[in-house]
Design an enzyme around this catalytic site. Structure first.
Site, PDB file in Angstrom:
ATOM      1  N   LYS A 234       3.795  -2.330  -7.801  1.00  0.00           N
ATOM      2  CA  LYS A 234       4.994  -1.336  -8.572  1.00  0.00           C
ATOM      3  C   LYS A 234       6.003  -2.207  -7.887  1.00  0.00           C
ATOM      4  O   LYS A 234       6.504  -2.915  -8.217  1.00  0.00           O
ATOM      5  CB  LYS A 234       4.475  -0.008  -8.491  1.00  0.00           C
ATOM      6  CG  LYS A 234       6.043   0.555  -8.657  1.00  0.00           C
ATOM      7  CD  LYS A 234       6.862  -0.233 -10.250  1.00  0.00           C
ATOM      8  CE  LYS A 234       8.065   0.820 -10.163  1.00  0.00           C
ATOM      9  NZ  LYS A 234       8.184  -0.420 -12.677  1.00  0.00           N
TER      10      LYS A 234
ATOM     11  N   ASN B  64       1.155  -0.200   6.134  1.00  0.00           N
ATOM     12  CA  ASN B  64       2.028  -1.208   4.854  1.00  0.00           C
ATOM     13  C   ASN B  64       2.626  -1.830   6.074  1.00  0.00           C
ATOM     14  O   ASN B  64       3.210  -1.965   5.858  1.00  0.00           O
ATOM     15  CB  ASN B  64       2.484   0.139   3.549  1.00  0.00           C
ATOM     16  CG  ASN B  64       3.022  -1.512   2.974  1.00  0.00           C
ATOM     17  OD1 ASN B  64       2.495  -2.117   2.378  1.00  0.00           O
ATOM     18  ND2 ASN B  64       4.108  -0.552   1.903  1.00  0.00           N
ATOM     19  N   GLY B  65       1.631  -3.546   5.188  1.00  0.00           N
ATOM     20  CA  GLY B  65       2.958  -4.432   5.325  1.00  0.00           C
ATOM     21  C   GLY B  65       2.134  -5.512   6.033  1.00  0.00           C
ATOM     22  O   GLY B  65       1.001  -5.569   5.788  1.00  0.00           O
TER      23      GLY B  65
ATOM     24  N   GLU C 125      11.108 -11.877 -21.354  1.00  0.00           N
ATOM     25  CA  GLU C 125      10.743 -10.327 -20.820  1.00  0.00           C
ATOM     26  C   GLU C 125       9.215  -9.520 -21.637  1.00  0.00           C
ATOM     27  O   GLU C 125       8.751  -9.044 -21.260  1.00  0.00           O
ATOM     28  CB  GLU C 125      11.915  -9.328 -20.929  1.00  0.00           C
ATOM     29  CG  GLU C 125      11.300  -7.976 -21.186  1.00  0.00           C
ATOM     30  CD  GLU C 125      11.256  -7.510 -19.078  1.00  0.00           C
ATOM     31  OE1 GLU C 125      10.729  -8.304 -18.359  1.00  0.00           O
ATOM     32  OE2 GLU C 125      10.198  -6.129 -18.815  1.00  0.00           O
TER      33      GLU C 125
ATOM     34  N   CYS D 186       0.675  -1.039  -0.363  1.00  0.00           N
ATOM     35  CA  CYS D 186      -0.234  -0.034  -0.038  1.00  0.00           C
ATOM     36  C   CYS D 186       0.643   1.360   0.147  1.00  0.00           C
ATOM     37  O   CYS D 186       2.064   1.203   0.216  1.00  0.00           O
ATOM     38  CB  CYS D 186      -1.172  -0.346   1.311  1.00  0.00           C
ATOM     39  SG  CYS D 186      -1.655  -1.509   1.090  1.00  0.00           S
TER      40      CYS D 186
ATOM     41  N   TRP E 291      -3.740  -1.847  -1.074  1.00  0.00           N
ATOM     42  CA  TRP E 291      -3.476  -2.714  -2.096  1.00  0.00           C
ATOM     43  C   TRP E 291      -3.652  -4.034  -0.909  1.00  0.00           C
ATOM     44  O   TRP E 291      -3.372  -4.526  -0.369  1.00  0.00           O
ATOM     45  CB  TRP E 291      -2.177  -2.508  -2.569  1.00  0.00           C
ATOM     46  CG  TRP E 291      -1.966  -4.090  -3.873  1.00  0.00           C
ATOM     47  CD1 TRP E 291      -2.953  -4.542  -5.411  1.00  0.00           C
ATOM     48  CD2 TRP E 291      -1.505  -5.460  -3.390  1.00  0.00           C
ATOM     49  NE1 TRP E 291      -2.236  -5.476  -5.508  1.00  0.00           N
ATOM     50  CE2 TRP E 291      -1.333  -6.265  -4.923  1.00  0.00           C
ATOM     51  CE3 TRP E 291       0.073  -5.537  -2.870  1.00  0.00           C
ATOM     52  CZ2 TRP E 291      -0.623  -7.173  -5.254  1.00  0.00           C
ATOM     53  CZ3 TRP E 291       0.557  -7.138  -3.057  1.00  0.00           C
ATOM     54  CH2 TRP E 291       0.165  -7.798  -4.209  1.00  0.00           C
TER      55      TRP E 291
ATOM     56  N   HIS F  72       9.039 -29.240 -29.409  1.00  0.00           N
ATOM     57  CA  HIS F  72       8.499 -29.959 -27.494  1.00  0.00           C
ATOM     58  C   HIS F  72       7.428 -29.930 -26.440  1.00  0.00           C
ATOM     59  O   HIS F  72       7.012 -29.753 -25.554  1.00  0.00           O
ATOM     60  CB  HIS F  72      10.315 -29.814 -26.635  1.00  0.00           C
ATOM     61  CG  HIS F  72      10.845 -30.124 -26.874  1.00  0.00           C
ATOM     62  ND1 HIS F  72      11.284 -30.968 -27.043  1.00  0.00           N
ATOM     63  CD2 HIS F  72      12.271 -29.076 -27.868  1.00  0.00           C
ATOM     64  CE1 HIS F  72      12.536 -31.491 -28.360  1.00  0.00           C
ATOM     65  NE2 HIS F  72      13.592 -30.052 -28.509  1.00  0.00           N
TER      66      HIS F  72
ATOM     67  N   ARG G  34       0.700   2.768  -5.804  1.00  0.00           N
ATOM     68  CA  ARG G  34       1.704   0.899  -4.649  1.00  0.00           C
ATOM     69  C   ARG G  34       0.321   0.341  -4.752  1.00  0.00           C
ATOM     70  O   ARG G  34       0.107  -0.588  -3.546  1.00  0.00           O
ATOM     71  CB  ARG G  34       2.284   1.832  -4.275  1.00  0.00           C
ATOM     72  CG  ARG G  34       2.973   2.313  -4.323  1.00  0.00           C
ATOM     73  CD  ARG G  34       3.787   2.968  -2.893  1.00  0.00           C
ATOM     74  NE  ARG G  34       4.074   2.492  -1.891  1.00  0.00           N
ATOM     75  CZ  ARG G  34       5.008   1.877  -1.238  1.00  0.00           C
ATOM     76  NH1 ARG G  34       6.358   1.564  -2.180  1.00  0.00           N
ATOM     77  NH2 ARG G  34       5.391   0.275  -0.478  1.00  0.00           N
TER      78      ARG G  34
ATOM     79  N   GLU H  35       1.346  -8.473 -18.746  1.00  0.00           N
ATOM     80  CA  GLU H  35       0.721  -7.608 -17.520  1.00  0.00           C
ATOM     81  C   GLU H  35      -0.074  -6.368 -17.510  1.00  0.00           C
ATOM     82  O   GLU H  35      -0.733  -5.877 -17.140  1.00  0.00           O
ATOM     83  CB  GLU H  35       2.388  -7.399 -16.351  1.00  0.00           C
ATOM     84  CG  GLU H  35       3.470  -6.094 -17.108  1.00  0.00           C
ATOM     85  CD  GLU H  35       4.573  -5.986 -15.845  1.00  0.00           C
ATOM     86  OE1 GLU H  35       3.940  -6.109 -15.023  1.00  0.00           O
ATOM     87  OE2 GLU H  35       5.546  -6.453 -16.654  1.00  0.00           O
TER      88      GLU H  35
ATOM     89  N   LYS I  40       5.530  -8.255 -20.631  1.00  0.00           N
ATOM     90  CA  LYS I  40       5.359  -6.544 -20.878  1.00  0.00           C
ATOM     91  C   LYS I  40       3.581  -6.987 -21.397  1.00  0.00           C
ATOM     92  O   LYS I  40       2.827  -6.315 -20.977  1.00  0.00           O
ATOM     93  CB  LYS I  40       6.107  -6.022 -21.377  1.00  0.00           C
ATOM     94  CG  LYS I  40       7.447  -5.666 -20.636  1.00  0.00           C
ATOM     95  CD  LYS I  40       7.219  -4.051 -20.128  1.00  0.00           C
ATOM     96  CE  LYS I  40       7.376  -4.526 -19.072  1.00  0.00           C
ATOM     97  NZ  LYS I  40       8.128  -5.541 -17.719  1.00  0.00           N
TER      98      LYS I  40
HETATM   99  C1  AGP Z   1       7.724  -6.068 -13.998  1.00  0.00           C
HETATM  100  O1  AGP Z   1       7.385  -5.123 -15.011  1.00  0.00           O
HETATM  101  C2  AGP Z   1       6.838  -5.936 -13.237  1.00  0.00           C
HETATM  102  N1  AGP Z   1       5.837  -4.818 -12.562  1.00  0.00           N
HETATM  103  C3  AGP Z   1       7.410  -6.771 -11.494  1.00  0.00           C
HETATM  104  O2  AGP Z   1       7.889  -7.998 -12.422  1.00  0.00           O
HETATM  105  C4  AGP Z   1       8.721  -6.706 -11.360  1.00  0.00           C
HETATM  106  O3  AGP Z   1       9.561  -6.545 -11.709  1.00  0.00           O
HETATM  107  C5  AGP Z   1       9.246  -7.354  -9.846  1.00  0.00           C
HETATM  108  O4  AGP Z   1       7.818  -7.163  -8.979  1.00  0.00           O
HETATM  109  C6  AGP Z   1      10.193  -7.356  -9.411  1.00  0.00           C
HETATM  110  O5  AGP Z   1      10.077  -6.023  -8.961  1.00  0.00           O
HETATM  111  P1  AGP Z   1      11.635  -4.787  -8.224  1.00  0.00           P
HETATM  112  O6  AGP Z   1      12.597  -5.165  -9.431  1.00  0.00           O
HETATM  113  O7  AGP Z   1      11.466  -3.529  -7.699  1.00  0.00           O
HETATM  114  O8  AGP Z   1      12.522  -5.943  -7.268  1.00  0.00           O
END
Ligand code: AGP
Length: 608
Positions: free
Chosen positions: A603, A100-101, A480, A2, A74, A503, A27, A487, A484
């Site tokens: 994030k 937050n936690g 990657e 959060c 969150w 395979h 967040r 997500e 992208k």
């Molecule tokens: C990447 O686009 C995602 N948001 C997610 O996979 C992110 O890379 C992952 O949570 C790791 O985050 P960090 O680099 O802040 O540790």
């Protein structure tokens, strides 16, 4: 995970809190709330929904008072409901809290407090904290908070206000929390962008520290109640950097910031034939020569960066490298010793799994060097040494500029180690530095193809699935590119080593499944990739290829292609990823998705 902010000063709190908490919406955005205190009362408004939606419902500006706290949630403990939204108050309504936690022993504390007559209205672990503080309150808010914190197990970043006190109490353990030091006013926030409009002076709270903020000053204490002296840092960002600067989304801005971000990652770290990261990497020549194994721990996109780093390091430094999901490494009782170098990669520096993996590695005696973007983050402070990516604030949930900057830092480490171990002669180092210096302009040239890429997004944005294939150092880029797309557009996409297609995944190929190949020219697997493309085409698949400028062999056999400039094999991924970032962005935007705040994502995943 959060976002929390708090304010105490001479101005009305609600407007400041509302603007600040919006800067942290990346967040989490399940619900939002603000509490202020004035005239011996707590005023509180909250509801489910994104911040602007909640503000329209409740009108936060009606909250009066110059002390307050705000929260954007969150959900981790308790469903997304109005009762579970923060802030939470105790039975007497005189204390309000934001958190937050995750409090791991909240159930037993809940029972104990309920037996004492405390009445709960939510399902959250956070509400347990405010009743615990209330239960221990005897007139001194800080003391009540200290007693309560000693009974908590788990992670917290807290903001607490009391209707009878002109102070704001904050505390942290394993969740990020900074203090903004203003002129006649002070702030708390989960992250720096929230306070940049008001001050650049920040104090990074450490674990198990409590701060008492007043209008004209603040004090920091340990859980033992002893005062602690804390350094005030000057943040080198400004608030405009954290703004969109005319781009439709933060993600698009950050994709286009990559040439600058890479320039910052290189700045001051290279000379003609020299890589100057000795002080940052914090390892002596002798220690480096003793390294007999490297383990890279990370999550998500940062894990993909680690996979590219594995190719770089094994190619030039002749040390075995393993790349581990941090979430797996931390529970695997890994074999690690003093000659193992662990590299933790994290944009936020707050990813719980990566932080836990780092702690596990240190416990077993490994040296931990981290590659981090956010200064003052938990991973930054707990590593033996840190090399910053200097990408600037990355607000979009989908990581882009931090990723390419991570690859640059991994490249710097690779060339530095290679030279130090006598594996890279002077001339080769000079060439490697020259290749690196070409990157920002080459990246800019790829970005200039944005309209051509957007055209292709219009062809594919209604598809339901996609396959991304690459070989060698481009296999992580296939992963990657797929991440992208999935997500931010919610289109199912998978990344695979191109040869692996035979395979199983080849069964998926049909006219509705676009297949993206990274098919850049190299002297290793290029011809094999051409064969893989033919295999897809012969089964009626539609192929999009990332290929090297000037190479016409690929163009002849695919349906669509994006060119990228040629550079060395181990730097190609930094260029190849850009069209895939843009393709995912434009597809998601065409679908009307919430590009900067995709559903279910945050994030920084600072909880397990
Ligand atoms: C990447 O686009 C995602 N948001 C997610 O996979 C992110 O890379 C992952 O949570 C790791 O985050 P960090 O680099 O802040 O540790």
């Amino acid at each position: 995970m959060c976002g929390i902010v708090g304010y105490i000063g001479g101005r009305q709190a609600s407007g400041i809190l509302l603007n600040s908490i919006k800067r942290l919406e990346y967040r989490g955005y399940d619900s939002a709330g603000i509490a202020t205190t004035i005239g011996g009362k707590i005023l509180l408004k909250k509801d489910i929904g994104k911040i602007d939606e909640v503000d329209k419902k409740v009108n936060f500006s009606e909250l009066k008072g110059d002390i307050g706290i705000a929260h954007t949630r969150w959900a981790t403990c308790g469903k997304v409901t109005k009762d579970n939204a923060h802030p939470h108050t105790g039975c007497g309504g005189k204390i309000a809290i934001i958190h937050n936690g995750i409090i791991e022993n909240h159930s037993e504390l809940h029972e104990e407090l309920a037996e004492k007559g405390h009445r709960f209205v939510s399902e959250t672990d956070t509400e347990v904290i405010v009743h615990l503080i209330e239960d221990n309150y005897k007139g001194d808010l800080k003391e009540a908070v200290l007693v309560a914190l000693k009974k908590l197990e788990g992670s917290y970043a807290l903001g607490v206000i009391h209707s009878d006190h002109n102070e704001l109490v904050a505390a942290r353990n394993d969740s990020p929390l900074i203090i903004g030091v203003g002129d006649g006013e002070n702030f708390i926030a989960s992250d720096v962008p929230a306070i940049l409009d008001h001050t650049k002076k920040v104090i990074y709270l450490d674990n198990e520290e409590v701060a008492v903020l007043k209008k004209d000053g603040l004090e920091v204490f340990g859980l033992d109640g002893n005062k602690r002296e804390k350094e005030v840092h000057e943040v080198d960002w400004d608030s405009t950097q954290a703004e969109k600067q005319g781009y439709k989304h933060f993600m698009l801005k950050e994709i286009f910031e990559q040439p600058q971000a890479v320039t910052e990652a290189i700045k001051g770290r290279v000379e003609d034939s020299n890589i100057m990261i000795k002080d940052e990497i914090g390892l002596s020549e002798e220690q480096i020569k003793k390294i007999n194994r490297i383990i890279i721990v990370a999550c998500g996109t940062s894990w993909h960066a680690g996979l590219v780093g594995e190719f770089m390091l094994e190619e030039l430094v002749d040390i075995p490298v393993e790349v581990e999901y941090a979430s797996e490494f931390r529970y695997r009782d890994p074999i690690v010793d003093e000659n193992t170098l662990v590299i933790a990669i994290s944009q936020s520096g707050e990813t719980a799994d990566t932080l836990a993996a780092l702690r596990e590695a240190k416990k077993k005696g490994a040296k931990v060097v981290s590659i981090v973007n956010v200064k003052g983050s938990s991973i930054d402070r707990e590593s033996d040494s840190v090399i910053y990516t200097y990408a600037g604030p990355e607000i979009g949930v989908a990581s882009t500029k931090a990723f390419t900057s991570q690859l640059v830092v991994l490249y710097l480490i690779t060339v530095y180690f290679g030279k130090l171990k006598g594996l890279l002669p002077e001339e080769q180092v000079r060439n490697r530095v020259r290749d690196l210096r070409k990157l920002p302009l080459q990246m800019q040239s790829v970005l200039e193809e944005k309209d051509y890429i957007k055209l292709h997004a219009e062809k594919f944005y209604q598809r339901k699935n996609a396959l991304y294939l690459g070989r060698g150092i481009n296999y992580p880029i296939a992963l990657e590119g797929a991440l992208k797309l999935k997500e931010i557009s919610y289109i199912h996409a998978e990344g695979y080593p191109a040869a692996e297609m035979k395979h199983g995944p080849i069964a998926l190929i049909d006219k509705d499944m676009p297949v993206v190949f990274i098919a850049t020219k190299d002297d290793r697997t290029y011809k094999k990739v051409l064969s893989n493309i033919e295999e897809v085409k012969s089964r009626g698949g539609e192929v999009i290829a990332i290929e090297s400028k000037g190479d016409d062999d690929v163009k002849k056999i695919v349906d669509h292609n994006f060119y990228i400039p040629e550079n060395s094999y181990i730097l190609t991924p930094i260029l190849a990823v850009i069209p895939l970032q843009l393709l995912a962005y434009y597809i998601a935007d065409l679908k009307g998705c919430s590009v900067d705040n995709p559903r279910n994502l945050a994030k920084a995943v600072s909880v397990e």
